[in-house]
Motif scaffolding. Sequence first.
Motif, PDB file in Angstrom:
ATOM      1  N   THR A 106      -1.802  13.200  16.838  1.00  0.00           N
ATOM      2  CA  THR A 106      -1.565  12.624  18.095  1.00  0.00           C
ATOM      3  C   THR A 106      -2.974  11.890  18.380  1.00  0.00           C
ATOM      4  N   ARG A 107      -3.720  12.200  18.390  1.00  0.00           N
ATOM      5  CA  ARG A 107      -5.008  11.506  18.229  1.00  0.00           C
ATOM      6  C   ARG A 107      -5.050  10.512  18.036  1.00  0.00           C
ATOM      7  N   ASP A 108      -3.876  10.373  16.746  1.00  0.00           N
ATOM      8  CA  ASP A 108      -4.449   8.593  16.425  1.00  0.00           C
ATOM      9  C   ASP A 108      -2.700   7.620  15.923  1.00  0.00           C
ATOM     10  N   GLY A 109      -1.918   8.598  16.481  1.00  0.00           N
ATOM     11  CA  GLY A 109      -0.241   8.025  15.666  1.00  0.00           C
ATOM     12  C   GLY A 109       0.022   8.031  14.068  1.00  0.00           C
ATOM     13  N   SER A 110      -1.195   9.077  13.626  1.00  0.00           N
ATOM     14  CA  SER A 110      -1.013   8.705  11.482  1.00  0.00           C
ATOM     15  C   SER A 110      -0.187   9.687  11.390  1.00  0.00           C
ATOM     16  N   TYR A 111       0.675   8.795  10.434  1.00  0.00           N
ATOM     17  CA  TYR A 111       1.573   9.971   9.497  1.00  0.00           C
ATOM     18  C   TYR A 111       0.746  11.212   8.590  1.00  0.00           C
ATOM     19  N   LEU A 112       0.991  12.933   8.528  1.00  0.00           N
ATOM     20  CA  LEU A 112       0.011  13.719   8.481  1.00  0.00           C
ATOM     21  C   LEU A 112       0.503  14.404   6.898  1.00  0.00           C
ATOM     22  N   GLY A 113       2.149  13.906   7.826  1.00  0.00           N
ATOM     23  CA  GLY A 113       3.024  14.951   5.960  1.00  0.00           C
ATOM     24  C   GLY A 113       4.729  15.024   6.936  1.00  0.00           C
ATOM     25  N   ARG A 114       5.497  15.894   5.837  1.00  0.00           N
ATOM     26  CA  ARG A 114       6.432  15.851   5.767  1.00  0.00           C
ATOM     27  C   ARG A 114       6.831  17.598   7.012  1.00  0.00           C
ATOM     28  N   LEU A 163       6.975   4.989   1.756  1.00  0.00           N
ATOM     29  CA  LEU A 163       8.219   4.281   1.548  1.00  0.00           C
ATOM     30  C   LEU A 163       8.688   5.683   0.801  1.00  0.00           C
ATOM     31  N   PHE A 164       8.722   6.537   1.018  1.00  0.00           N
ATOM     32  CA  PHE A 164       9.556   7.984  -0.109  1.00  0.00           C
ATOM     33  C   PHE A 164      10.646   8.806   1.253  1.00  0.00           C
ATOM     34  N   ILE A 165      10.386   8.284   3.065  1.00  0.00           N
ATOM     35  CA  ILE A 165      10.575   9.035   3.766  1.00  0.00           C
ATOM     36  C   ILE A 165      12.036   8.180   4.534  1.00  0.00           C
ATOM     37  N   LYS A 166      12.786   8.848   4.376  1.00  0.00           N
ATOM     38  CA  LYS A 166      14.678   8.633   4.815  1.00  0.00           C
ATOM     39  C   LYS A 166      14.467   8.609   6.445  1.00  0.00           C
ATOM     40  N   GLN A 167      15.295   7.807   6.578  1.00  0.00           N
ATOM     41  CA  GLN A 167      16.205   7.602   8.457  1.00  0.00           C
ATOM     42  C   GLN A 167      16.093   9.675   8.553  1.00  0.00           C
ATOM     43  N   ASP A 168      16.177  10.037   9.835  1.00  0.00           N
ATOM     44  CA  ASP A 168      16.577  11.697  10.221  1.00  0.00           C
ATOM     45  C   ASP A 168      15.390  12.329   9.284  1.00  0.00           C
ATOM     46  N   GLU A 169      14.666  11.980   8.200  1.00  0.00           N
ATOM     47  CA  GLU A 169      14.068  13.007   8.465  1.00  0.00           C
ATOM     48  C   GLU A 169      12.288  13.812   8.654  1.00  0.00           C
ATOM     49  N   LYS A 170      12.216  14.701   9.192  1.00  0.00           N
ATOM     50  CA  LYS A 170      10.575  15.091  10.383  1.00  0.00           C
ATOM     51  C   LYS A 170       9.933  15.177   9.917  1.00  0.00           C
ATOM     52  N   GLY A 227       0.824  -0.939  -0.014  1.00  0.00           N
ATOM     53  CA  GLY A 227      -0.056   0.170   0.286  1.00  0.00           C
ATOM     54  C   GLY A 227       0.668   1.523  -0.099  1.00  0.00           C
ATOM     55  N   GLY A 228       2.434   1.161  -0.760  1.00  0.00           N
ATOM     56  CA  GLY A 228       2.951   2.213  -0.142  1.00  0.00           C
ATOM     57  C   GLY A 228       3.791   2.734   0.641  1.00  0.00           C
ATOM     58  N   THR A 229       3.440   1.925   1.875  1.00  0.00           N
ATOM     59  CA  THR A 229       3.919   2.935   3.558  1.00  0.00           C
ATOM     60  C   THR A 229       4.759   1.244   4.079  1.00  0.00           C
ATOM     61  N   LYS A 230       5.659   2.123   4.836  1.00  0.00           N
ATOM     62  CA  LYS A 230       6.509   1.431   5.577  1.00  0.00           C
ATOM     63  C   LYS A 230       6.397   1.265   6.606  1.00  0.00           C
ATOM     64  N   PRO A 231       6.407   0.779   8.222  1.00  0.00           N
ATOM     65  CA  PRO A 231       6.621   1.399   9.841  1.00  0.00           C
ATOM     66  C   PRO A 231       7.959   2.310   9.047  1.00  0.00           C
TER      67      PRO A 231
END
Length: 186
Positions: A176-184, A164-171, A147-151
């Motif tokens: 805070t309500r459900d722990g989901s990714y919102l964006g860079r 998938l495009f998010i790399k280590q050390d990126e902000k 689905g285009g996501t990774k832990p």
Amino acid sequence: MATTNDLKNGMTLDIEGQLWTVVEFQHVKPGKGPAFVRTKLKQVLTGKVVDKTFNAGVKVDVAILEKREMNFLYKEGEDFVFMDNKTFDQMTISTATVGESARYMLENTEAIVAIHENNPLYIELPASVTLTVTYTEPGLQGDRSSGGTKPATVETGIEIQVPLFIKQDEKVLVDTRDGSYLGRAN
């Protein structure tokens, strides 16, 4: 003291020694019989939601909640130390009171602390916080089976799903309500 006719959403009531927040209310005037107020109440400490009916005009105790803007300073053992942004007074708050909010808090995180009779009741964080990704596998180009996501593990230690495009050390921004990714984060 107020009457049931004065109820508003978000108002906190003291019913039999427990604090309840009014989630919703409805004034009902049936064709026969006296008017009444149907409410949905949420217990402040446990989050339990119940339906309760009051006769119209009945007196209810209104609890005064003080909401202070505070800054999370550091963790001391199992407790969290916060500082009031106006008076610079420090307050130690237990892990049980902080609850799930601890998963998203770094030092110097702004929070709103609800206080009743000098006892902290709960913590309100902003809707999103900026966290740094401390570990994630590199994403493979063309891998869409998941689905285009990774832990990814962020600096507070929780694991979230990121594209998938998010790399280590990126902000990244985390809800805070459900722990989901919102964006860079910028």
